[in-house]
Structure formats: structure tokens, C-alpha cells
Design a protein around this motif. Structure first.
Motif, PDB file in Angstrom:
ATOM      1  N   LYS A  42      16.127  -5.369  13.010  1.00  0.00           N
ATOM      2  CA  LYS A  42      15.746  -4.112  13.637  1.00  0.00           C
ATOM      3  C   LYS A  42      16.639  -2.986  13.149  1.00  0.00           C
ATOM      4  N   ARG A  43      16.070  -1.794  13.045  1.00  0.00           N
ATOM      5  CA  ARG A  43      16.813  -0.601  12.683  1.00  0.00           C
ATOM      6  C   ARG A  43      17.278   0.068  13.974  1.00  0.00           C
ATOM      7  N   ASN A  44      18.567   0.232  14.131  1.00  0.00           N
ATOM      8  CA  ASN A  44      19.121   0.786  15.356  1.00  0.00           C
ATOM      9  C   ASN A  44      19.133   2.311  15.314  1.00  0.00           C
ATOM     10  N   PRO A  45      18.967   2.969  16.469  1.00  0.00           N
ATOM     11  CA  PRO A  45      19.037   4.438  16.511  1.00  0.00           C
ATOM     12  C   PRO A  45      20.464   4.908  16.222  1.00  0.00           C
ATOM     13  N   PRO A  46      20.645   6.121  15.693  1.00  0.00           N
ATOM     14  CA  PRO A  46      21.983   6.609  15.334  1.00  0.00           C
ATOM     15  C   PRO A  46      22.992   6.533  16.472  1.00  0.00           C
ATOM     16  N   GLU A  47      22.547   6.718  17.715  1.00  0.00           N
ATOM     17  CA  GLU A  47      23.497   6.677  18.829  1.00  0.00           C
ATOM     18  C   GLU A  47      24.051   5.275  19.075  1.00  0.00           C
ATOM     19  N   ALA A  48      23.405   4.263  18.509  1.00  0.00           N
ATOM     20  CA  ALA A  48      23.895   2.892  18.665  1.00  0.00           C
ATOM     21  C   ALA A  48      24.806   2.455  17.515  1.00  0.00           C
ATOM     22  N   TRP A  49      24.952   3.302  16.494  1.00  0.00           N
ATOM     23  CA  TRP A  49      25.812   2.940  15.372  1.00  0.00           C
ATOM     24  C   TRP A  49      27.274   2.939  15.808  1.00  0.00           C
ATOM     25  N   LEU A  94       4.423  -2.168  -0.507  1.00  0.00           N
ATOM     26  CA  LEU A  94       5.397  -1.159  -0.142  1.00  0.00           C
ATOM     27  C   LEU A  94       6.726  -1.800   0.217  1.00  0.00           C
ATOM     28  N   THR A  95       7.803  -1.199  -0.224  1.00  0.00           N
ATOM     29  CA  THR A  95       9.152  -1.563   0.205  1.00  0.00           C
ATOM     30  C   THR A  95       9.957  -0.270   0.299  1.00  0.00           C
ATOM     31  N   GLY A  96      11.104  -0.354   0.966  1.00  0.00           N
ATOM     32  CA  GLY A  96      11.982   0.802   1.025  1.00  0.00           C
ATOM     33  C   GLY A  96      12.400   1.255  -0.359  1.00  0.00           C
ATOM     34  N   LEU A  97      12.631   0.291  -1.261  1.00  0.00           N
ATOM     35  CA  LEU A  97      13.045   0.628  -2.619  1.00  0.00           C
ATOM     36  C   LEU A  97      11.935   1.364  -3.365  1.00  0.00           C
ATOM     37  N   ILE A  98      10.692   0.899  -3.224  1.00  0.00           N
ATOM     38  CA  ILE A  98       9.575   1.559  -3.892  1.00  0.00           C
ATOM     39  C   ILE A  98       9.440   2.994  -3.391  1.00  0.00           C
ATOM     40  N   ILE A  99       9.558   3.201  -2.092  1.00  0.00           N
ATOM     41  CA  ILE A  99       9.441   4.551  -1.517  1.00  0.00           C
ATOM     42  C   ILE A  99      10.538   5.459  -2.065  1.00  0.00           C
ATOM     43  N   ASP A 100      11.771   4.952  -2.099  1.00  0.00           N
ATOM     44  CA  ASP A 100      12.889   5.773  -2.565  1.00  0.00           C
ATOM     45  C   ASP A 100      12.805   6.075  -4.051  1.00  0.00           C
ATOM     46  N   GLU A 101      12.048   5.269  -4.791  1.00  0.00           N
ATOM     47  CA  GLU A 101      11.930   5.496  -6.231  1.00  0.00           C
ATOM     48  C   GLU A 101      10.827   6.486  -6.592  1.00  0.00           C
ATOM     49  N   MET A 102       9.987   6.866  -5.614  1.00  0.00           N
ATOM     50  CA  MET A 102       8.837   7.719  -5.914  1.00  0.00           C
ATOM     51  C   MET A 102       9.217   9.194  -5.825  1.00  0.00           C
ATOM     52  N   PRO A 140       8.958  11.622   0.635  1.00  0.00           N
ATOM     53  CA  PRO A 140      10.158  11.538   1.471  1.00  0.00           C
ATOM     54  C   PRO A 140      10.811  10.169   1.339  1.00  0.00           C
ATOM     55  N   SER A 141      12.080  10.087   1.690  1.00  0.00           N
ATOM     56  CA  SER A 141      12.815   8.831   1.563  1.00  0.00           C
ATOM     57  C   SER A 141      12.343   7.821   2.604  1.00  0.00           C
ATOM     58  N   SER A 142      12.695   6.570   2.390  1.00  0.00           N
ATOM     59  CA  SER A 142      12.325   5.519   3.347  1.00  0.00           C
ATOM     60  C   SER A 142      12.938   5.787   4.713  1.00  0.00           C
ATOM     61  N   SER A 143      14.151   6.343   4.722  1.00  0.00           N
ATOM     62  CA  SER A 143      14.780   6.659   6.012  1.00  0.00           C
ATOM     63  C   SER A 143      14.012   7.764   6.738  1.00  0.00           C
ATOM     64  N   PHE A 193       8.385   7.879  12.037  1.00  0.00           N
ATOM     65  CA  PHE A 193       7.419   6.985  12.667  1.00  0.00           C
ATOM     66  C   PHE A 193       8.060   5.866  13.489  1.00  0.00           C
ATOM     67  N   GLY A 194       9.364   5.920  13.674  1.00  0.00           N
ATOM     68  CA  GLY A 194      10.034   4.934  14.514  1.00  0.00           C
ATOM     69  C   GLY A 194      10.583   3.763  13.744  1.00  0.00           C
ATOM     70  N   SER A 195       9.923   3.362  12.688  1.00  0.00           N
ATOM     71  CA  SER A 195      10.396   2.282  11.819  1.00  0.00           C
ATOM     72  C   SER A 195       9.522   2.256  10.570  1.00  0.00           C
ATOM     73  N   LEU A 196      10.046   1.635   9.512  1.00  0.00           N
ATOM     74  CA  LEU A 196       9.247   1.487   8.293  1.00  0.00           C
ATOM     75  C   LEU A 196       8.031   0.603   8.539  1.00  0.00           C
ATOM     76  N   LEU A 197       8.193  -0.440   9.347  1.00  0.00           N
ATOM     77  CA  LEU A 197       7.080  -1.351   9.606  1.00  0.00           C
ATOM     78  C   LEU A 197       5.923  -0.620  10.279  1.00  0.00           C
ATOM     79  N   ARG A 198       6.248   0.312  11.184  1.00  0.00           N
ATOM     80  CA  ARG A 198       5.174   1.065  11.839  1.00  0.00           C
ATOM     81  C   ARG A 198       4.486   1.976  10.827  1.00  0.00           C
ATOM     82  N   ALA A 199       5.270   2.599   9.935  1.00  0.00           N
ATOM     83  CA  ALA A 199       4.656   3.429   8.892  1.00  0.00           C
ATOM     84  C   ALA A 199       3.754   2.579   7.994  1.00  0.00           C
TER      85      ALA A 199
END
Length: 525
Positions: free
Chosen positions: A290-297, A346-354, A358-361, A367-373
Motif C-alpha cells: 500500500k502507498r501511505n499518505p504523506p502524513e504517515a511518512w 502499465l507500470t509506474g516506470l512506463i508512466i514516468d518514461e512517457m 504526468p508522473s506516476s506519483s 486518483f488515490g493510488s496507481l491501481l485505481r488509476a
């Protein structure tokens, strides 16, 4: 690992002594629980077997395997396959205790493993437990409690480990991962005194030592600062910056050409301004990534000496965020859908290479997460298929390597004949050899791994394993693996594997050619 103990038994029973019952043993040692080694478990199991008149004919060993999931525990999977396929040549399984099956968060998972054995007519004995596994109500209750306790142990341990790691982050120490271009990892003692710089793949060996990040060589630091100037002041995009670096023959810290994604990571990672940030993602108890929200970092700003000025970093983030803010949700998804049509996945790497995307982040934040996008554009990720292209190249390489081996054997005076249907080499009409090319896999931390599948169906006398380099374009070294010494169908190799495997490793195939060489012997009259 599966070891055949049938040749080291106690022999025939003495007169008046009943014949021993054939049994298998299963042992596991987890990475997070080193108290019970597999040797200690086997010692207890062997005493139990001697006392109960069992003969241990086979041992299944999962060394250094977490009990949180069944995935990756090849020995346990092999045991269940043998049991359920009817290949098992034993009627009982001896296990150290209930927790060796696993420390599953759902106790029913451990119960299901025992049930699968029972349905195949094989009984399970827990050799170190204080109860008989006889199916009585008492034993069933105790097992249920112990399975729940095993899962709770892992949960409590996870909480403690997370708290410990978070505390180290707050103290300014680095937790795992490659340092990145322009940075280096340095080992320090308890007092903060510098001890040594850690090279790629090296780890600390003393528990009280810690790791911090420091600026790398001056030329790398200057280049990182130049990347930010190109991006912030000159308006160059990540792709354009990557092209400039590649034209100058500059490689990344992993020895690769620069890509748009690699430049993007330099521009968004806070470690370049000295911030120690951890916990962006989590995989607690090996359940769900899971990708955590910035406040949880977990973070400690200013933990390390910065490589880039905070003002330059802040300006770069503003530019990256503005690219996404200019687009509506519909536009972002339309562009993502177009990339899916082009790439087929689709992967985060493919998105960042295009380019112009916009970046994968940015997608994850919007959209809340890459999986939802992914789901919104109709893509369900399965796995990374880049390995298909590598495997295709390796298949083309196999005939060339095979021909080189044949020529080397013939040059040494031997004879090698290729079986056209199996590609096995029949060498001097004495033994059969199989050539296996092993693809190199690089982990996220930069470590190299090789997964070798032995050709058990063809049953060669010797397997010639060709271990490929990081780039998978040429051999790194060779393993000459005799069938008599190999007890597993799959071997997982690291860069260094200990004498049990590396004694078969060679930098070239001269030893094989020496084995195949023939010398004339004068016949005595």
C-alpha cells in the motif's frame, strides 16, 4: 531443499524389533526468528523418530523463509505436491512444532496444510509439543490456540520492528535501499564515528552499527546540481536531460544509461536536500502493498548533508505539480489510456518514461493510488513482462553457447554429440550434459539474483549453468552441477552462495574441457 536420507538409516531392525515406519521431516527457519535453527529442529525430530520407531527417509527444508505466507516456501510446496500426487514414499510427517507450518495471520491456513496431509492418508506429528496430535478435542483446542499465538507473535514482532526502524529514521540513520547517484552510504558506530564507505551490495555486519548518507564524488554532486539547473532554470524536460547525459556517456549509479524516469527520481527524492524519509509504502505482514499518505511518512528533515539547495528542490516540485494541475481528471485518464494502447500494459516506470504525461506519483495522488488509476482505464496489472524480451534474446544465444562448448570439447580431444530433440550433449559416450542459460535479475536494492531450474525431466548427469551478467548480454561465469549432488529442482543463486554451491563455480569452461579430454595410453606387450 529436499535431502534423501534413505541411504543413512539405521539398517534392518534387530530380531524382535518391529520395522520402522517411513516418515518425512519438515523444518523451517524464518528470517525474523533465528532461535531455532534447522539443525536444532532436526535433532529434536530425530530423537522423536528414534523413540517412536520412525525412519526419516526425506527432509524438506525451508531455510531463511518467513512463515507469514506460503509463497516462496518451495520445500513446503514440494512436500504438499508429493503428498497429494501420491509420490510420497512415507506415511508420516514429523514437524518441530505447530508454528513451523507458518505464522499465518489466519490460523485456518496452517490448519489447512495439516488437513491436506490427513486427506492423503499421512499423519502429522509435532515433535516438540507437549500434546499428542491424535485428533482428540484437547489436541484440537491446543493446536488452534497455538496457531493463533504464532500469528500474534508475528503481528507483535512487526509492530516492534516498525517502531524500531521509525526511531532510527528519526535519529537520522538510513534504512535500506541504494543511495542513488551523487550519494554514498557510510557506516558509523554507536558514537557516530565514521568507519567505512559501503559499496553496492555491501551491508553492515555489526548490530550496533548504523548507516548514513553522505555526498558522493565531486563530479557526481556537480552533475546532480546541473540536472536541477537544466530543469528549473533552462526549462529542459526529463527526457531532454536524459539525452544530454547519455550523449556525454554518463551512466547512472547502477551502471545504466539515463532514462526519463531515472532523471525524474532525482528531481523528486528528498534525500538530495538531506531529508531522511521512510514509509512511503508498506507491506506489513506480507499481506498487501500500500502507498501511505504523506502524513504517515516517517521523516527527519536535515538529517544528511544536502547535495541540492532547498530552493532548487522546491522549484522543481512546483514545476512537476503544475504539469498535473493543468490537466483535468478526464485528460489525465485519456493520456493514460493512450499509453495503455501503445504499450499493452502499465507500470509506474512506463508512466514516468512517457513524455507529456504526468508522473506516476501524480496519478497516485490524483486518483488515490496507481491501481485505481489503472482500473479507471481498464487495466488489471498481472506482472512485469519485460522478462519476455530478455528470454527471447537468451534463446537466440543458446545455440552459440552450445556450439562453443562442442568446439571446446573437440579441441581438447573429446567428442560431443548433440541430441537434436533434447539439445542434450552426449560426451564421449560416457555422460550427458544439459546447458542452461540463467537470466540475471536485479532487485530494487541493486543486488543480483539468478533462478536456475534444473532439467529434471531429461535427467542429465551434468548441468552446465551459464550465469549471465547484469545486462544479460554475455556470460558472467559457469556452474558445473553434477546430478548426484543436486537435491533441488530449483536453485536460487546470489552473487555469493557459500562453498556448498560456489565450489562448482568456474570463470570459464576449461574444467569441463579437461573432463572431456582423452589421452592415449600405450598398451603393454
Amino acid at each position: 531443499m529436499v535431502i534423501d536420507w534413505s541411504q543413512t538409516g539405521t539398517g534392518k531392525p534387530k530380531a524382535g524389533e518391529r520395522e520402522r515406519t517411513r516418515a518425512a521431516a519438515y523444518v523451517r527457519m524464518s528470517t525474523e526468528h533465528q532461535k531455532y535453527s534447522t539443525d536444532n529442529q532436526m535433532a529434536v525430530i530425530q530423537r522423536y523418530a528414534d523413540h517412536r520407531k520412525y525412519e526419516v527417509v526425506r527432509t524438506y527444508t525451508d531455510s531463511g523463509k518467513s512463515g507469514l505466507r506460503l509463497v516462496g516456501r518451495n520445500a513446503l510446496q514440494a512436500l504438499l505436491q508429493d503428498v497429494e500426487s501420491g509420490r510420497a514414499d512415507y506415511t508420516a510427517i514429523l514437524v518441530y512444532d505447530v508454528s513451523r507450518w507458518g505464522r499465518f495471520q489466519d490460523p485456518d491456513e496452517a490448519a489447512a496444510i495439516e488437513l491436506r496431509c490427513k486427506h492423503a492418508g499421512i499423519v502429522v506429528h509435532y515433535c516438540a509439543e507437549q500434546f499428542e496430535n491424535d485428533g482428540s478435542m484437547g489436541s484440537s483446542i491446543v493446536k488452534t490456540v497455538k496457531r493463533a499465538m504464532a500469528g500474534e507473535y508475528s503481528r507483535e514482532l512487526s509492530v516492534k520492528v516498525f517502531a524500531g526502524q521509525a526511531n532510527l529514521i528519526r535519529l537520522g540513520y538510513r534504512q535500506g535501499g541504494a543511495p542513488g547517484f551523487g550519494l554514498r552510504r557510510v557506516l558509523v558506530d554507536q558514537a557516530g564515528n565514521r568507519k567505512a564507505e559501503l559499496a553496492q551490495g555491501e551491508h553492515k555486519s555489526i548490530a550496533t552499527d548504523r548507516v548514513v548518507l553522505v555526498p558522493g564524488p565531486n563530479n557526481e554532486v556537480a552533475l546532480i546540481q546541473q540536472i536541477y539547473r537544466w530543469f528549473v532554470e533552462d526549462g529542459h524536460g526529463e527526457r531532454q536531460i536524459a539525452d544530454i547525459l547519455n550523449d556525454r556517456a554518463v551512466l547512472t549509479d547502477l551502471g545504466r544509461p539515463w532514462t526519463r524516469g531515472a532523471v525524474h527520481q532525482v528531481l523528486i527524492n528528498e534525500k538530495y536536500v538531506g531529508n531522511n524519509v521512510w514509509g512511503r509504502t508498506s507491506f506489513k505482514l506480507k499481506q498487501v502493498h500500500k502507498r501511505n499518505p504523506p502524513e504517515a511518512w516517517i521523516r527527519f528533515d536535515g538529517a544528511f548533508e544536502p547535495v541540492v539547495a532547498v530552493e532548487a528542490f522546491t522549484a522543481a516540485q512546483a514545476i512537476i505539480e503544475a504539469r498535473a494541475l493543468r490537466m483535468t481528471d478526464e485528460t489525465m485518464l485519456a493520456k493514460l489510456e493512450e499509453v495503455l494502447r501503445q504499450k499493452g500494459m502499465l507500470t509506474g516506470l512506463i508512466i514516468d518514461e512517457m513524455d507529456d504525461l504526468p508522473s506516476s506519483s501524480s496519478y497516485a495522488i490524483r486518483f488515490g493510488s496507481l491501481l485505481r488509476a489503472y482500473a479507471l482505464v481498464g487495466f488489471v496489472p498481472d506482472r512485469d513482462y519485460r522478462y519476455l524480451e530478455i528470454n527471447r534474446r537468451l534463446r537466440h544465444l543458446h545455440p552459440d553457447i552450445l556450439n562453443d562448448v562442442v568446439r571446446g570439447i573437440e579441441a581438447a580431444g573429446g567428442r560431443a554429440v548433440q541430441d537434436a530433440s533434447t539439445d542434450l550433449l552426449h560426451i564421449n559416450n560416457e555422460f550427458k550434459a544439459s546447458i542452461v542459460i540463467v537470466r540475471c535479475i536485479e532487485t530494487g536494492a541493486g543486488a543480483l539474483r539468478w533462478k536456475l531450474r534444473l532439467d529434471t525431466a531429461l535427467n542429465p548427469d551434468l548441468t552446465i549453468a551459464v550465469r549471465m551478467r547484469r545486462s544479460n548480454d554475455a556470460p558472467l561465469d559457469y556452474y558445473l552441477l553434477p546430478r548426484l549432488d543436486m537435491h533441488e529442482a530449483v536453485l536460487r543463486l546470489c552473487e555469493f552462495n557459500g562453498m556448498s554451491l560456489d565450489c562448482y563455480r568456474f570463470d570459464n569452461l576449461f574444467r569441463l574441457f579437461d573432463m572431456a579430454a582423452r589421452k592415449q595410453i600405450l598398451e603393454a606387450a
